[in-house]
Write an enzyme that holds these catalytic residues in place. Structure first.
Site, PDB file in Angstrom:
ATOM      1  N   HIS A  99      -5.510  -3.920   7.337  1.00 31.97           N
ATOM      2  CA  HIS A  99      -5.236  -2.633   7.197  1.00 31.97           C
ATOM      3  C   HIS A  99      -4.175  -2.478   6.437  1.00 31.97           C
ATOM      4  O   HIS A  99      -3.457  -2.369   7.186  1.00 31.97           O
ATOM      5  CB  HIS A  99      -5.449  -1.109   8.679  1.00 31.97           C
ATOM      6  N   SER A 100      -4.304  -1.358   4.892  1.00 29.46           N
ATOM      7  CA  SER A 100      -3.124  -1.163   4.591  1.00 29.46           C
ATOM      8  C   SER A 100      -2.676  -0.230   4.707  1.00 29.46           C
ATOM      9  O   SER A 100      -3.622   0.586   5.102  1.00 29.46           O
ATOM     10  CB  SER A 100      -3.589  -1.205   2.716  1.00 29.46           C
ATOM     11  N   CYS A 115      -8.408   6.099   4.405  1.00 33.15           N
ATOM     12  CA  CYS A 115      -7.660   5.125   5.558  1.00 33.15           C
ATOM     13  C   CYS A 115      -7.933   5.373   6.684  1.00 33.15           C
ATOM     14  O   CYS A 115      -8.222   4.972   8.448  1.00 33.15           O
ATOM     15  CB  CYS A 115      -6.882   5.183   4.908  1.00 33.15           C
ATOM     16  N   GLN A 118     -10.846   4.534   8.317  1.00 30.69           N
ATOM     17  CA  GLN A 118     -10.980   2.777   8.804  1.00 30.69           C
ATOM     18  C   GLN A 118     -10.665   2.912   9.382  1.00 30.69           C
ATOM     19  O   GLN A 118     -10.419   1.916  10.459  1.00 30.69           O
ATOM     20  CB  GLN A 118     -10.763   3.074   7.155  1.00 30.69           C
ATOM     21  N   GLU A 141       1.270  -0.188   0.877  1.00 30.46           N
ATOM     22  CA  GLU A 141       1.187   1.638   0.078  1.00 30.46           C
ATOM     23  C   GLU A 141       0.227   1.095  -0.809  1.00 30.46           C
ATOM     24  O   GLU A 141       0.689   1.022  -2.279  1.00 30.46           O
ATOM     25  CB  GLU A 141       2.072   1.549   0.336  1.00 30.46           C
ATOM     26  N   GLY A 142      -0.503   2.142  -1.456  1.00 29.21           N
ATOM     27  CA  GLY A 142      -1.489   2.628  -2.956  1.00 29.21           C
ATOM     28  C   GLY A 142      -1.464   1.570  -3.319  1.00 29.21           C
ATOM     29  O   GLY A 142      -0.749   1.230  -4.121  1.00 29.21           O
ATOM     30  N   ARG A 143      -2.193  -0.102  -2.427  1.00 30.17           N
ATOM     31  CA  ARG A 143      -2.753  -1.308  -3.130  1.00 30.17           C
ATOM     32  C   ARG A 143      -1.771  -1.790  -3.340  1.00 30.17           C
ATOM     33  O   ARG A 143      -1.724  -2.822  -4.447  1.00 30.17           O
ATOM     34  CB  ARG A 143      -3.839  -0.529  -3.749  1.00 30.17           C
ATOM     35  N   THR A 163      -8.600   5.595  -9.670  1.00 35.25           N
ATOM     36  CA  THR A 163      -7.893   4.820  -8.782  1.00 35.25           C
ATOM     37  C   THR A 163      -6.940   3.606 -10.014  1.00 35.25           C
ATOM     38  O   THR A 163      -6.161   3.728 -10.101  1.00 35.25           O
ATOM     39  CB  THR A 163      -8.237   4.010  -7.667  1.00 35.25           C
ATOM     40  N   ASP A 175      -4.631  -4.596  -7.578  1.00 33.02           N
ATOM     41  CA  ASP A 175      -5.031  -4.820  -6.596  1.00 33.02           C
ATOM     42  C   ASP A 175      -3.660  -5.635  -6.770  1.00 33.02           C
ATOM     43  O   ASP A 175      -3.984  -6.893  -6.582  1.00 33.02           O
ATOM     44  CB  ASP A 175      -5.820  -4.554  -5.393  1.00 33.02           C
ATOM     45  N   ARG A 177      -1.766  -6.603  -3.152  1.00 28.92           N
ATOM     46  CA  ARG A 177      -1.392  -6.615  -2.129  1.00 28.92           C
ATOM     47  C   ARG A 177      -1.486  -8.583  -1.733  1.00 28.92           C
ATOM     48  O   ARG A 177      -2.614  -8.934  -2.653  1.00 28.92           O
ATOM     49  CB  ARG A 177      -2.425  -6.248  -1.348  1.00 28.92           C
TER      50      ARG A 177
HETATM   51 ZN    ZN Z   1      -5.547   5.604   1.626  1.00 21.59          ZN
END
Ligand code: ZN
Length: 243
Positions: A99-100, A115, A118, A141-143, A163, A175, A177
């Site tokens: 989970h981000s 989020c 989820q 945070e924020g990808r 996004t 992305d 991450r």
């Molecule tokens: Zn979110």
């Protein structure tokens, strides 16, 4: 007078709960397990909690880590953690969620994304499955663009960008991450197969490429509203999420 340090042998209290994980470019220190009873949809569910951090040259062993804590300014640099449920090391199949962190969704319950839903839903799925782990990734945070940039991206989204367009127009890749540290921690906690809770094929790929046995994936959708419809559609259309 006896000091707290003399009264309690702090280092020996911590020693068994701190694990050093050697990585290619240094080490990760993992602290836990710590009992963490959690309020999950009105029921108390008990997880085991661990937090981790990367060491630098000055913190070569755990005694040095402890010695540096008060001057390391850790509150300015968020640490990630993992909630573990059940007999995670030995059970045959475990559910995993990466989970981000989402400050607005997880903490404030923002409906601009899914989020918060989820997060809670995957904790519930893990508890119902009987064993698993939820990794809470604090540098995502924020990808991976950070909270301040995410605020700017939201302003752009309020003006019609999606996004991906918003992140790219601020100079970020869609992305950024990275799951390497979390995967190292996962490997230290378990070597048996896992099933990943995700709609994101990139996460599945990262896990498979790490050499960890992955049984498959289980999807996680829900909490669609007028506020996040466009955000969710962009995930499918542009970021390759599986509907
Ligand atoms: Zn979110």
């Amino acid at each position: 007078m006896e000091t707290v340090q003399q009264k309690f042998d702090v280092l020996s209290l911590l020693e068994d709960k701190i694990k050093r994980i050697q990585t290619g470019d240094g080490a990760i220190y993992l602290v836990g397990p710590i009992r963490l009873p959690v309020n999950l949809y009105g029921e108390t569910v008990e997880f085991k909690w661990y937090s981790w951090m990367k060491s630098d040259k000055e913190m070569d062993d755990f005694t040095q880590v402890v010695a540096h804590l008060s001057s390391a300014n850790l509150a300015e640099l968020q640490q990630s953690s993992v909630l573990v449920y059940g007999d995670f090391e030995y059970e045959e199949d475990a559910l995993i969620r990466m989970h981000s962190i989402c400050h607005t969704g997880d903490i404030f319950g923002s409906k601009r994304c899914d989020c918060g839903f989820q997060l809670k839903q995957s904790m519930k799925m893990i508890a119902e499955h009987g064993t698993g782990a939820l990794f809470y990734l604090a540098n995502h945070e924020g990808r991976g663009i950070g909270l301040f940039s995410k605020a700017m991206a939201y302003i752009l989204q309020e003006n019609g960008l999606d996004t991906v367009e918003a992140n790219e127009s601020l100079g970020f890749a869609d992305d950024t991450r990275n799951y390497d540290d979390a995967i190292q921690v996962l490997k230290a906690l378990r070597s048996k197969p896992v099933t990943l809770i995700t709609n994101n094929p990139k996460k599945l790929k990262a896990l498979k490429e790490s050499g960890l046995p992955v049984t498959g994936r289980t999807p996680l959708w829900g909490d669609v509203s007028e506020f996040n419809e466009k955000y969710l559609n962009t995930k499918v259309k542009k970021s390759g999420h599986m509907a």
